[in-house]
Design a protein around this motif. Structure first.
Motif, mmCIF file in Angstrom:
data_model
loop_
_atom_site.group_PDB
_atom_site.id
_atom_site.type_symbol
_atom_site.label_atom_id
_atom_site.label_comp_id
_atom_site.label_asym_id
_atom_site.label_seq_id
_atom_site.Cartn_x
_atom_site.Cartn_y
_atom_site.Cartn_z
ATOM 1 N N VAL B 86 -5.615 -26.471 -15.926
ATOM 2 C CA VAL B 86 -5.046 -25.132 -16.096
ATOM 3 C C VAL B 86 -4.170 -24.874 -14.871
ATOM 4 O O VAL B 86 -4.675 -24.832 -13.748
ATOM 5 N N TYR B 87 -2.868 -24.738 -15.086
ATOM 6 C CA TYR B 87 -1.928 -24.555 -13.982
ATOM 7 C C TYR B 87 -1.480 -23.096 -13.917
ATOM 8 O O TYR B 87 -1.883 -22.260 -14.734
ATOM 9 N N PHE B 88 -0.602 -22.836 -12.944
ATOM 10 C CA PHE B 88 0.083 -21.549 -12.895
ATOM 11 C C PHE B 88 1.565 -21.837 -13.042
ATOM 12 O O PHE B 88 2.145 -22.583 -12.241
ATOM 13 N N ARG B 92 7.277 -18.867 -15.487
ATOM 14 C CA ARG B 92 6.803 -17.760 -16.321
ATOM 15 C C ARG B 92 5.871 -16.818 -15.566
ATOM 16 O O ARG B 92 5.500 -15.762 -16.088
ATOM 17 N N GLN B 93 5.460 -17.234 -14.362
ATOM 18 C CA GLN B 93 4.535 -16.423 -13.544
ATOM 19 C C GLN B 93 3.283 -16.043 -14.332
ATOM 20 O O GLN B 93 2.877 -14.874 -14.388
ATOM 21 N N GLU B 94 2.661 -17.090 -14.931
ATOM 22 C CA GLU B 94 1.425 -16.824 -15.671
ATOM 23 C C GLU B 94 0.546 -18.059 -15.687
ATOM 24 O O GLU B 94 1.027 -19.175 -15.469
ATOM 25 N N ILE B 95 -0.728 -17.830 -15.954
ATOM 26 C CA ILE B 95 -1.683 -18.920 -16.113
ATOM 27 C C ILE B 95 -1.256 -19.780 -17.295
ATOM 28 O O ILE B 95 -0.854 -19.271 -18.334
ATOM 29 N N TRP B 96 -1.355 -21.101 -17.124
ATOM 30 C CA TRP B 96 -0.793 -22.027 -18.105
ATOM 31 C C TRP B 96 -1.839 -23.108 -18.389
ATOM 32 O O TRP B 96 -2.009 -24.020 -17.605
ATOM 33 N N HIS B 97 -2.538 -22.926 -19.502
ATOM 34 C CA HIS B 97 -3.508 -23.933 -19.939
ATOM 35 C C HIS B 97 -2.714 -25.060 -20.589
ATOM 36 O O HIS B 97 -2.278 -24.944 -21.731
ATOM 37 N N LYS B 98 -2.538 -26.144 -19.840
ATOM 38 C CA LYS B 98 -1.689 -27.256 -20.293
ATOM 39 C C LYS B 98 -2.153 -27.749 -21.663
ATOM 40 O O LYS B 98 -3.335 -28.049 -21.848
ATOM 41 N N THR B 105 -3.514 -31.572 -24.114
ATOM 42 C CA THR B 105 -4.350 -31.150 -22.989
ATOM 43 C C THR B 105 -4.639 -32.324 -22.059
ATOM 44 O O THR B 105 -4.398 -33.485 -22.412
ATOM 45 N N GLN B 106 -5.122 -31.993 -20.883
ATOM 46 C CA GLN B 106 -5.491 -33.008 -19.888
ATOM 47 C C GLN B 106 -6.951 -32.814 -19.525
ATOM 48 O O GLN B 106 -7.313 -31.825 -18.876
ATOM 49 N N ILE B 107 -7.781 -33.740 -19.960
ATOM 50 C CA ILE B 107 -9.206 -33.677 -19.610
ATOM 51 C C ILE B 107 -9.354 -34.212 -18.193
ATOM 52 O O ILE B 107 -8.915 -35.316 -17.884
ATOM 53 N N VAL B 108 -9.946 -33.398 -17.334
ATOM 54 C CA VAL B 108 -10.009 -33.722 -15.911
ATOM 55 C C VAL B 108 -11.296 -34.495 -15.620
ATOM 56 O O VAL B 108 -12.396 -34.001 -15.829
ATOM 57 N N GLU B 109 -11.109 -35.722 -15.153
ATOM 58 C CA GLU B 109 -12.267 -36.557 -14.823
ATOM 59 C C GLU B 109 -12.724 -36.335 -13.391
ATOM 60 O O GLU B 109 -13.899 -36.434 -13.076
ATOM 61 N N LYS B 110 -11.770 -36.120 -12.505
ATOM 62 C CA LYS B 110 -12.107 -36.039 -11.094
ATOM 63 C C LYS B 110 -10.972 -35.305 -10.378
ATOM 64 O O LYS B 110 -9.813 -35.407 -10.775
ATOM 65 N N ILE B 111 -11.303 -34.569 -9.338
ATOM 66 C CA ILE B 111 -10.287 -33.904 -8.513
ATOM 67 C C ILE B 111 -10.480 -34.323 -7.063
ATOM 68 O O ILE B 111 -11.570 -34.156 -6.503
ATOM 69 N N LEU B 112 -9.423 -34.877 -6.490
ATOM 70 C CA LEU B 112 -9.436 -35.257 -5.071
ATOM 71 C C LEU B 112 -8.673 -34.208 -4.279
ATOM 72 O O LEU B 112 -7.747 -33.581 -4.793
ATOM 73 N N THR B 113 -9.039 -34.052 -3.013
ATOM 74 C CA THR B 113 -8.225 -33.201 -2.142
ATOM 75 C C THR B 113 -7.892 -33.967 -0.868
ATOM 76 O O THR B 113 -8.539 -34.967 -0.556
#
Lengths: 169, 169
Positions: B86-88, B92-98, B105-113
């Motif tokens: 889910v991006y911004f 469009r300056q709005e929440i964007w559920h890809k 859609t993009q199923i998120v397996e892992k998030i690195l920082t």
């Protein structure tokens, strides 16, 4: 050419050979026509309101993302000129030839741009043991482990590949 | 939980299972201590002066970079809640559920920082034929070919994987 004092002489990469095959000045296309930006073959990078474009360095062999940084127009031109990653440091507000201090330069093999040309992906050959000032081969050495209050991380890359205190002391 | 109307019920990913194993509220750490941000195991994302953090979607299998977008705090929380990107949208300056429109859609397996926690890399399983609204599997379908006046591009990915006019018409 500005800032030629930072140029390192060595064997040319394929990107450099391509680039140096023309002696024309490095300029970028305009962004007047959105369709051309998306479908055309003119490089028309979009710099944000701080004059920056995001640049992702990805290992040319493994595709591992090594780091994310930013370039301004001058650092992008210098990257194209010398075939090594030259960023713009937002914290120091200056041109940042990656590896100038540590020796951990990034030889740029290829630069991709995205549909609206506001992001760059560079396929690089990282020189030295790693790209991260914290001592890891990649800056992305942690992942989100558990949600909660607050969200926690775990190590994605267990071992540092060098001792940053020795390199940056 | 805000915005629950966008939740899609399906088999949980490993990230979701991890996240749902705790019922605590999703909060982020503070950034008072730079050393803890870099070395610690608390997730303390840095949002820029527009309240955004850059998020890179990378194919979980091939490591190909698919797209680069931005998240605000709310979209990052919703990504963690539903296990899909889910991006911004800055335009469009709005929440964007890809994928809400295209089904991609993009199923998120892992998030690195990264070291200073101002960038995210998400390992995703892209649903459907591609992530790019221009019809390609990745937004990075062109590379810099030749320097000059202006710099030119060439196709990195030759073929579109779907017809965007049919998906987004």
């Amino acid at each position: 050419m500005n800032g030629s004092e930072t140029i390192v002489y060595r064997k040319l990469t394929s990107l450099e050979r391509t680039i140096m095959s023309t002696s024309a000045e490095i300029t970028f296309g305009n962004r007047d026509d959105r369709k051309l930006v998306e479908r055309g073959l003119t490089f028309s990078p979009k710099f944000d309101d701080h004059g920056l474009i995001v640049a992702i360095a990805q290992d040319a062999d493994t595709n591992e993302v090594l780091m994310v940084a930013y370039m301004n127009e001058e650092s992008l031109r210098r990257t194209l000129e010398i075939g090594e990653a030259v960023y713009f440091s937002r914290s120091r507000q200056e041109i940042w030839h990656k590896g100038a201090t540590s020796g951990h330069t990034q030889i740029v093999e290829k630069i991709l741009t995205d549909c609206d040309q506001d992001a760059l992906v560079m396929k690089v050959r990282q020189q030295g043991p790693g790209c991260c000032h914290a001592g890891y081969r990649s800056c992305f050495y942690r992942n989100i482990q558990e949600s909660g209050d607050p969200v926690t991380l775990e190590q994605e890359i267990e071992d540092q590949s060098y001792d940053p205190d020795k390199v940056y002391s």
